[in-house]
Design a protein around this motif. Structure first.
Motif, mmCIF file in Angstrom:
data_model
loop_
_atom_site.group_PDB
_atom_site.id
_atom_site.type_symbol
_atom_site.label_atom_id
_atom_site.label_comp_id
_atom_site.label_asym_id
_atom_site.label_seq_id
_atom_site.Cartn_x
_atom_site.Cartn_y
_atom_site.Cartn_z
ATOM 1 N N PRO A 180 -6.288 -9.650 15.475
ATOM 2 C CA PRO A 180 -7.300 -8.861 15.047
ATOM 3 C C PRO A 180 -7.287 -8.443 13.376
ATOM 4 O O PRO A 180 -5.419 -7.925 13.572
ATOM 5 C CB PRO A 180 -7.846 -7.876 15.710
ATOM 6 C CG PRO A 180 -7.090 -7.224 16.541
ATOM 7 C CD PRO A 180 -5.927 -8.244 16.693
ATOM 8 N N ARG A 181 -7.727 -9.095 12.639
ATOM 9 C CA ARG A 181 -7.109 -8.032 11.480
ATOM 10 C C ARG A 181 -7.400 -6.450 11.448
ATOM 11 O O ARG A 181 -8.462 -5.938 11.804
ATOM 12 C CB ARG A 181 -7.865 -8.504 9.871
ATOM 13 C CG ARG A 181 -7.843 -8.232 8.481
ATOM 14 C CD ARG A 181 -7.939 -9.297 7.712
ATOM 15 N NE ARG A 181 -7.880 -8.677 6.189
ATOM 16 C CZ ARG A 181 -7.787 -8.678 4.909
ATOM 17 N NH1 ARG A 181 -8.229 -10.454 4.896
ATOM 18 N NH2 ARG A 181 -6.928 -8.864 4.040
ATOM 19 N N LEU A 182 -6.098 -5.325 11.257
ATOM 20 C CA LEU A 182 -6.816 -4.780 10.722
ATOM 21 C C LEU A 182 -7.410 -3.990 9.964
ATOM 22 O O LEU A 182 -7.638 -4.544 8.700
ATOM 23 C CB LEU A 182 -5.642 -3.426 11.828
ATOM 24 C CG LEU A 182 -4.769 -3.744 12.709
ATOM 25 C CD1 LEU A 182 -3.925 -3.160 12.946
ATOM 26 C CD2 LEU A 182 -5.645 -3.573 13.772
ATOM 27 N N SER A 183 -8.013 -2.054 9.807
ATOM 28 C CA SER A 183 -8.467 -1.784 9.104
ATOM 29 C C SER A 183 -7.718 -1.391 7.841
ATOM 30 O O SER A 183 -5.949 -1.264 8.282
ATOM 31 C CB SER A 183 -9.507 -1.134 9.056
ATOM 32 O OG SER A 183 -8.618 0.883 9.915
ATOM 33 N N TYR A 184 -7.576 -0.916 6.062
ATOM 34 C CA TYR A 184 -6.551 -0.563 6.149
ATOM 35 C C TYR A 184 -5.634 0.867 6.832
ATOM 36 O O TYR A 184 -3.872 1.143 7.060
ATOM 37 C CB TYR A 184 -6.437 0.154 5.055
ATOM 38 C CG TYR A 184 -5.209 0.469 3.418
ATOM 39 C CD1 TYR A 184 -4.680 -1.460 3.117
ATOM 40 C CD2 TYR A 184 -4.468 1.305 3.314
ATOM 41 C CE1 TYR A 184 -3.949 -0.609 1.962
ATOM 42 C CE2 TYR A 184 -3.821 1.437 3.262
ATOM 43 C CZ TYR A 184 -2.804 0.380 2.422
ATOM 44 O OH TYR A 184 -1.384 0.096 1.086
ATOM 45 N N HIS A 185 -6.126 2.108 6.990
ATOM 46 C CA HIS A 185 -5.693 2.366 7.839
ATOM 47 C C HIS A 185 -5.177 2.624 8.700
ATOM 48 O O HIS A 185 -4.326 3.198 9.640
ATOM 49 C CB HIS A 185 -6.983 4.087 7.793
ATOM 50 C CG HIS A 185 -7.265 4.732 6.442
ATOM 51 N ND1 HIS A 185 -8.381 5.389 7.199
ATOM 52 C CD2 HIS A 185 -6.690 4.669 5.348
ATOM 53 C CE1 HIS A 185 -8.348 5.857 5.320
ATOM 54 N NE2 HIS A 185 -7.785 5.304 4.958
ATOM 55 N N GLU A 186 -5.557 1.630 9.776
ATOM 56 C CA GLU A 186 -4.907 1.067 10.526
ATOM 57 C C GLU A 186 -3.864 0.478 10.533
ATOM 58 O O GLU A 186 -2.943 0.865 11.655
ATOM 59 C CB GLU A 186 -6.209 0.633 11.835
ATOM 60 C CG GLU A 186 -7.234 1.114 12.091
ATOM 61 C CD GLU A 186 -7.732 0.137 13.036
ATOM 62 O OE1 GLU A 186 -9.038 0.640 14.163
ATOM 63 O OE2 GLU A 186 -8.037 -0.732 12.510
ATOM 64 N N CYS A 187 -3.647 -0.220 9.765
ATOM 65 C CA CYS A 187 -2.836 -0.523 9.764
ATOM 66 C C CYS A 187 -1.665 0.601 8.878
ATOM 67 O O CYS A 187 -0.276 -0.171 9.757
ATOM 68 C CB CYS A 187 -2.561 -1.756 8.628
ATOM 69 S SG CYS A 187 -1.784 -3.136 8.469
ATOM 70 N N ALA A 188 -2.258 1.138 7.862
ATOM 71 C CA ALA A 188 -1.319 1.965 8.073
ATOM 72 C C ALA A 188 -0.290 3.076 8.774
ATOM 73 O O ALA A 188 -0.062 3.863 8.876
ATOM 74 C CB ALA A 188 -1.991 2.990 6.630
ATOM 75 N N ASP A 189 -1.114 3.079 9.709
ATOM 76 C CA ASP A 189 -0.331 4.298 10.850
ATOM 77 C C ASP A 189 0.076 3.267 11.360
ATOM 78 O O ASP A 189 1.018 4.271 11.893
ATOM 79 C CB ASP A 189 -2.272 4.276 11.442
ATOM 80 C CG ASP A 189 -3.117 5.643 11.429
ATOM 81 O OD1 ASP A 189 -2.952 5.890 10.333
ATOM 82 O OD2 ASP A 189 -3.660 5.619 11.338
ATOM 83 N N LYS A 190 0.376 2.476 12.277
ATOM 84 C CA LYS A 190 1.686 1.400 12.628
ATOM 85 C C LYS A 190 2.266 1.414 11.223
ATOM 86 O O LYS A 190 4.040 1.752 11.779
ATOM 87 C CB LYS A 190 0.878 0.396 12.869
ATOM 88 C CG LYS A 190 0.076 0.133 14.097
ATOM 89 C CD LYS A 190 -1.033 -1.291 14.301
ATOM 90 C CE LYS A 190 -1.498 -1.517 15.173
ATOM 91 N NZ LYS A 190 -0.719 -0.816 16.699
ATOM 92 N N ALA A 191 2.503 1.512 10.701
ATOM 93 C CA ALA A 191 2.955 1.544 9.111
ATOM 94 C C ALA A 191 3.870 2.734 9.917
ATOM 95 O O ALA A 191 5.150 3.201 9.059
ATOM 96 C CB ALA A 191 3.228 0.497 7.957
ATOM 97 N N ALA A 192 3.223 3.966 9.332
ATOM 98 C CA ALA A 192 4.120 4.811 9.436
ATOM 99 C C ALA A 192 4.570 4.991 10.269
ATOM 100 O O ALA A 192 5.991 6.209 10.247
ATOM 101 C CB ALA A 192 2.816 5.932 9.270
ATOM 102 N N ALA A 193 3.675 5.009 11.681
ATOM 103 C CA ALA A 193 4.651 4.845 12.665
ATOM 104 C C ALA A 193 6.655 4.309 13.137
ATOM 105 O O ALA A 193 7.169 5.217 13.345
ATOM 106 C CB ALA A 193 3.946 4.915 14.367
ATOM 107 N N ASP A 194 6.508 3.034 12.132
ATOM 108 C CA ASP A 194 7.640 2.918 11.964
ATOM 109 C C ASP A 194 8.487 3.522 11.097
ATOM 110 O O ASP A 194 9.770 3.492 10.869
ATOM 111 C CB ASP A 194 7.422 1.531 11.811
ATOM 112 C CG ASP A 194 7.421 0.522 12.866
ATOM 113 O OD1 ASP A 194 7.597 0.601 13.829
ATOM 114 O OD2 ASP A 194 6.715 -0.683 12.206
#
Length: 342
Positions: free
Chosen positions: A198-212
């Motif tokens: 699924p395509r994530l919201s910007y915040h959902e995607c940002a959270d995953k990038a932040a974790a990395d």
């Protein structure tokens, strides 16, 4: 540059091993001992670092990807009275498909490249879209094979994992800036399978990038030259991914997520998101504390040497920035070391 990327030969060998291992086995008659295991690229630090090196080669030049370029798409500046083929002009004309290579006959944009070649040292073949997706897959391949890295010190293992996590977060973050929330790819996907993420919201995607990026910052050294892992490249590690770079992009990722534009896309609110703004302040504050306490190789340039920050003329292609530059990709030819092409 040759010293800085001394591992690249090992990387090409390792990738060649992978391709050979998956090619037609009866093309040539060969003895059993001539087979090389597909795990060879990951067995020790030198080989694994060679596998990582091509990621550096796929950082696009956002300011010099063509003979001339346009990289500031949010301003009302005039690029040129006679240039009607840059992306900044296409946006003004409503040509929002113009970033794609099939709609960009001149190839002047840096966002896409139809002749993308991940292993070539050619700025004309480095577009963010192909570089990012190729790089994300490379990162996932490395992370999924990390357990095979048995012949390595703890410091070496952390450096490998940290670089892979940084690039996975960085490539996603760079795409998010232009396309919003995306499917966050954190596994090696089957190219023949159904793409159902699924395509994530910007915040959902940002959270995953932040974790990395956060994990990368915790794993990576501040200065490779002060570690035991840079014997071959000591003195030429200025561009190697480190803790400071990871913290900088962690803060930037949160700061963009806090903006009214991205907050509206994710929550519907048109104000700044205070939670993400605080996370950005914490990450960037951690970075600034390292700099201001003298723990890094970065600092503001003294005013007496302020000219070192800018592009120059007649200085043998001196790179701008001095100690203020935290992150930059490779330069592939002398023209791009100067003010030409800007």
């Amino acid at each position: 540059m040759k010293k800085q990327f001394a591992y690249i030969k090992a990387g090409l060998l390792s990738l060649g091993v992978i391709f050979a291992a998956t090619s037609c086995s009866d093309y040539l008659d060969k003895s059993e001992e001539s087979d090389i295991s597909a795990t060879e690229p990951f067995k020790d630090f030198t080989n694994f670092q060679g596998f990582v090196e091509p990621l550096y080669n796929n950082i696009p030049l956002f300011d010099k990807g063509y003979w001339t370029n346009s990289f500031n798409w949010g301003d009302d500046e005039v690029t040129s009275a006679n240039i009607n083929y840059h992306m900044v002009y296409k946006i003004d004309q409503g040509d929002f498909w113009g970033w794609q290579s099939e709609f960009d006959g001149w190839g002047t944009g840096w966002l896409d490249r139809k002749d993308f070649q991940p292993r070539e040292r050619d700025r004309f073949k480095k577009g963010l879209w192909p570089c990012a997706w190729w790089g994300i897959r490379q990162c996932n391949m490395g992370l999924e094979n990390l357990d095979l890295l048995t012949d390595a010190t703890t410091e070496q293992r952390k450096a490998i994992e940290g670089q892979l996590l940084f690039f996975r977060g960085w490539f996603h973050f760079m795409l998010m800036q232009y396309f919003g929330g995306l499917p966050y790819i954190d596994e090696v996907m089957n190219a023949n399978g159904q793409l159902t993420r699924p395509r994530l919201s910007y915040h959902e995607c940002a959270d995953k990038a932040a974790a990395d990026l956060r994990r990368a910052a915790d794993l990576l050294p501040i200065d490779w030259d002060k570690t035991s892992i840079s014997v071959i490249t000591n003195g030429n590690n200025q561009r190697r991914i480190n803790k400071v770079m990871a913290l900088a992009y962690l803060g930037k990722n949160y700061l963009w997520a806090a903006s009214p534009l991205m907050n509206r896309e994710s929550t519907g609110a048109t104000t700044y998101n205070k939670e993400y703004a605080q996370k950005a302040a914490d990450a960037l504050g951690e970075l600034l504390n390292l700099v201001e306490t003298g723990q890094t190789q970065y600092e503001l340039v003294d005013y007496a040497n302020i000219a070192d920050v800018f592009y120059s003329y007649g200085q043998n292609g001196r790179m701008p920035g001095s100690t203020e530059v935290i992150f930059r990709g490779p330069e592939w030819d002398p023209w791009q070391n100067t003010r030409y092409g800007l």
